[in-house]
Design a protein around this motif. Structure first.
Motif, PDB file in Angstrom:
ATOM      1  N   LEU A 114     -19.371-110.360   6.015  1.00 55.81           N
ATOM      2  CA  LEU A 114     -20.608-110.529   5.263  1.00 55.81           C
ATOM      3  C   LEU A 114     -20.480-109.809   3.922  1.00 55.81           C
ATOM      4  CD1 LEU A 114     -23.158-109.818   8.139  1.00 55.81           C
ATOM      5  CD2 LEU A 114     -22.377-112.036   7.307  1.00 55.81           C
ATOM      6  N   ALA A 115     -21.082-110.364   2.911  1.00 51.43           N
ATOM      7  CA  ALA A 115     -21.043-109.754   1.586  1.00 51.43           C
ATOM      8  C   ALA A 115     -21.731-108.396   1.614  1.00 51.43           C
ATOM      9  CB  ALA A 115     -21.723-110.666   0.572  1.00 51.43           C
ATOM     10  N   ALA A 116     -21.089-107.413   1.019  1.00 51.51           N
ATOM     11  CA  ALA A 116     -21.645-106.060   1.008  1.00 51.51           C
ATOM     12  C   ALA A 116     -22.964-105.986   0.251  1.00 51.51           C
ATOM     13  CB  ALA A 116     -20.640-105.092   0.396  1.00 51.51           C
ATOM     14  N   ASP A 117     -23.134-106.845  -0.737  1.00 57.05           N
ATOM     15  CA  ASP A 117     -24.353-106.797  -1.547  1.00 57.05           C
ATOM     16  C   ASP A 117     -25.415-107.793  -1.086  1.00 57.05           C
ATOM     17  OD1 ASP A 117     -22.940-109.034  -2.285  1.00 57.05           O
ATOM     18  OD2 ASP A 117     -23.253-108.790  -4.429  1.00 57.05           O
ATOM     19  N   GLY A 118     -25.184-108.457   0.044  1.00 58.50           N
ATOM     20  CA  GLY A 118     -26.147-109.440   0.545  1.00 58.50           C
ATOM     21  C   GLY A 118     -27.281-108.775   1.298  1.00 58.50           C
ATOM     22  N   GLY A 119     -28.412-109.428   1.308  1.00 64.29           N
ATOM     23  CA  GLY A 119     -29.560-108.933   2.054  1.00 64.29           C
ATOM     24  C   GLY A 119     -29.605-109.546   3.444  1.00 64.29           C
ATOM     25  N   ALA A 120     -30.633-109.216   4.185  1.00 63.79           N
ATOM     26  CA  ALA A 120     -30.776-109.703   5.559  1.00 63.79           C
ATOM     27  C   ALA A 120     -30.833-111.227   5.610  1.00 63.79           C
ATOM     28  CB  ALA A 120     -32.017-109.104   6.203  1.00 63.79           C
ATOM     29  N   SER A 121     -31.507-111.835   4.664  1.00 62.48           N
ATOM     30  CA  SER A 121     -31.614-113.289   4.643  1.00 62.48           C
ATOM     31  C   SER A 121     -30.251-113.936   4.392  1.00 62.48           C
ATOM     32  CB  SER A 121     -32.620-113.723   3.572  1.00 62.48           C
ATOM     33  OG  SER A 121     -32.786-115.113   3.592  1.00 62.48           O
ATOM     34  N   THR A 122     -29.499-113.391   3.437  1.00 64.17           N
ATOM     35  CA  THR A 122     -28.160-113.906   3.137  1.00 64.17           C
ATOM     36  C   THR A 122     -27.233-113.735   4.333  1.00 64.17           C
ATOM     37  OG1 THR A 122     -28.451-113.363   0.809  1.00 64.17           O
ATOM     38  CG2 THR A 122     -26.201-113.693   1.558  1.00 64.17           C
ATOM     39  N   HIS A 123     -27.323-112.594   4.978  1.00 67.23           N
ATOM     40  CA  HIS A 123     -26.488-112.341   6.152  1.00 67.23           C
ATOM     41  C   HIS A 123     -26.846-113.284   7.300  1.00 67.23           C
ATOM     42  CE1 HIS A 123     -25.726-108.021   4.583  1.00 67.23           C
ATOM     43  NE2 HIS A 123     -24.816-108.856   4.126  1.00 67.23           N
ATOM     44  N   GLY A 124     -28.129-113.516   7.497  1.00 66.47           N
ATOM     45  CA  GLY A 124     -28.561-114.435   8.551  1.00 66.47           C
ATOM     46  C   GLY A 124     -28.052-115.848   8.304  1.00 66.47           C
ATOM     47  N   GLN A 125     -28.093-116.293   7.059  1.00 69.18           N
ATOM     48  CA  GLN A 125     -27.575-117.613   6.703  1.00 69.18           C
ATOM     49  C   GLN A 125     -26.077-117.694   6.996  1.00 69.18           C
ATOM     50  OE1 GLN A 125     -28.903-120.566   5.330  1.00 69.18           O
ATOM     51  NE2 GLN A 125     -30.871-119.723   5.923  1.00 69.18           N
ATOM     52  N   ALA A 126     -25.324-116.665   6.604  1.00 73.44           N
ATOM     53  CA  ALA A 126     -23.880-116.656   6.832  1.00 73.44           C
ATOM     54  C   ALA A 126     -23.551-116.670   8.327  1.00 73.44           C
ATOM     55  CB  ALA A 126     -23.252-115.434   6.159  1.00 73.44           C
ATOM     56  N   LEU A 127     -24.298-115.908   9.102  1.00 74.48           N
ATOM     57  CA  LEU A 127     -24.082-115.884  10.554  1.00 74.48           C
ATOM     58  C   LEU A 127     -24.419-117.236  11.176  1.00 74.48           C
ATOM     59  CD1 LEU A 127     -25.545-112.365  11.321  1.00 74.48           C
ATOM     60  CD2 LEU A 127     -23.145-113.052  11.541  1.00 74.48           C
ATOM     61  N   GLY A 128     -25.506-117.836  10.734  1.00 77.89           N
ATOM     62  CA  GLY A 128     -25.882-119.160  11.257  1.00 77.89           C
ATOM     63  C   GLY A 128     -24.823-120.198  10.967  1.00 77.89           C
ATOM     64  N   GLN A 129     -24.253-120.172   9.788  1.00 79.37           N
ATOM     65  CA  GLN A 129     -23.201-121.120   9.435  1.00 79.37           C
ATOM     66  C   GLN A 129     -21.950-120.882  10.278  1.00 79.37           C
ATOM     67  OE1 GLN A 129     -22.865-120.672   5.200  1.00 79.37           O
ATOM     68  NE2 GLN A 129     -24.823-121.680   4.825  1.00 79.37           N
ATOM     69  N   ALA A 130     -21.618-119.615  10.536  1.00 78.34           N
ATOM     70  CA  ALA A 130     -20.450-119.301  11.358  1.00 78.34           C
ATOM     71  C   ALA A 130     -20.632-119.798  12.794  1.00 78.34           C
ATOM     72  CB  ALA A 130     -20.188-117.794  11.337  1.00 78.34           C
ATOM     73  N   VAL A 131     -21.806-119.593  13.349  1.00 81.07           N
ATOM     74  CA  VAL A 131     -22.070-120.061  14.718  1.00 81.07           C
ATOM     75  C   VAL A 131     -22.071-121.589  14.768  1.00 81.07           C
ATOM     76  CG1 VAL A 131     -23.779-120.116  16.579  1.00 81.07           C
ATOM     77  CG2 VAL A 131     -23.307-117.975  15.378  1.00 81.07           C
ATOM     78  N   ALA A 132     -22.664-122.232  13.771  1.00 88.55           N
ATOM     79  CA  ALA A 132     -22.692-123.698  13.732  1.00 88.55           C
ATOM     80  C   ALA A 132     -21.277-124.270  13.657  1.00 88.55           C
ATOM     81  CB  ALA A 132     -23.523-124.178  12.558  1.00 88.55           C
ATOM     82  N   ARG A 133     -20.370-123.606  12.930  1.00 87.39           N
ATOM     83  CA  ARG A 133     -18.984-124.071  12.855  1.00 87.39           C
ATOM     84  C   ARG A 133     -18.311-124.018  14.228  1.00 87.39           C
ATOM     85  NH1 ARG A 133     -19.066-121.464   7.788  1.00 87.39           N
ATOM     86  NH2 ARG A 133     -18.213-119.575   8.699  1.00 87.39           N
ATOM     87  N   LEU A 134     -18.675-123.026  15.034  1.00 91.99           N
ATOM     88  CA  LEU A 134     -18.135-122.947  16.393  1.00 91.99           C
ATOM     89  C   LEU A 134     -18.647-124.094  17.260  1.00 91.99           C
ATOM     90  CD1 LEU A 134     -18.481-119.158  17.216  1.00 91.99           C
ATOM     91  CD2 LEU A 134     -16.357-120.418  16.949  1.00 91.99           C
ATOM     92  N   LEU A 135     -19.926-124.410  17.094  1.00 97.85           N
ATOM     93  CA  LEU A 135     -20.556-125.437  17.917  1.00 97.85           C
ATOM     94  C   LEU A 135     -20.146-126.843  17.509  1.00 97.85           C
ATOM     95  CD1 LEU A 135     -24.165-123.979  18.079  1.00 97.85           C
ATOM     96  CD2 LEU A 135     -22.477-124.027  19.928  1.00 97.85           C
ATOM     97  N   THR A 136     -19.885-127.053  16.223  1.00103.19           N
ATOM     98  CA  THR A 136     -19.620-128.403  15.719  1.00103.19           C
ATOM     99  C   THR A 136     -18.375-128.421  14.828  1.00103.19           C
ATOM    100  OG1 THR A 136     -21.069-128.045  13.824  1.00103.19           O
ATOM    101  CG2 THR A 136     -22.054-129.059  15.784  1.00103.19           C
ATOM    102  N   PRO A 137     -17.196-128.110  15.366  1.00109.03           N
ATOM    103  CA  PRO A 137     -16.000-128.098  14.527  1.00109.03           C
ATOM    104  C   PRO A 137     -15.738-129.493  13.952  1.00109.03           C
ATOM    105  CG  PRO A 137     -15.403-127.966  16.838  1.00109.03           C
ATOM    106  CD  PRO A 137     -16.900-127.860  16.760  1.00109.03           C
ATOM    107  N   GLY A 138     -15.556-129.551  12.659  1.00110.21           N
ATOM    108  CA  GLY A 138     -15.245-130.824  12.007  1.00110.21           C
ATOM    109  C   GLY A 138     -16.448-131.678  11.667  1.00110.21           C
ATOM    110  N   ALA A 139     -17.641-131.294  12.089  1.00113.88           N
ATOM    111  CA  ALA A 139     -18.828-132.086  11.786  1.00113.88           C
ATOM    112  C   ALA A 139     -19.435-131.614  10.483  1.00113.88           C
ATOM    113  CB  ALA A 139     -19.863-131.951  12.914  1.00113.88           C
TER     114      ALA A 139
END
Length: 88
Positions: A61-86
């Motif tokens: 996670l970006a060191a200068d990101g806020g909670a909202s930015t971190h939540g978005q990054a985490l959501g994208q990472a989890v979605a990539r696990l659930l839907t590889p290639g989609a």
């Protein structure tokens, strides 16, 4: 309508202020909903076994990101696990 139930058993966030937990959780939820609504994502989900266990490992996670930015990054990472290639 299809329904996806996702349980996150453990989410370890070092360096995140506990006061930001609800903001981060809301951003994580929104990011997952957005990513899983993308074209192609729904076609991949039925191939996952019920109660599949996926491990995201470390997500940088970006060191200068806020909670909202971190939540978005985490959501994208989890979605990539659930839907590889989609979608993206």
């Amino acid at each position: 309508m299809n329904r996806v139930v996702l349980h996150i058993d453990r989410l370890v966030l070092r360096g995140i202020d506990p006061a930001d937990a609800s903001t981060l959780a809301a951003a994580l939820h929104d990011a997952l909903a957005q990513q899983l609504a993308m074209p192609g994502a729904a076609a991949v989900l039925p191939s996952l076994p019920a109660a599949a266990r996926l491990r995201a490992g470390r997500v940088a996670l970006a060191a200068d990101g806020g909670a909202s930015t971190h939540g978005q990054a985490l959501g994208q990472a989890v979605a990539r696990l659930l839907t590889p290639g989609a979608g993206s």
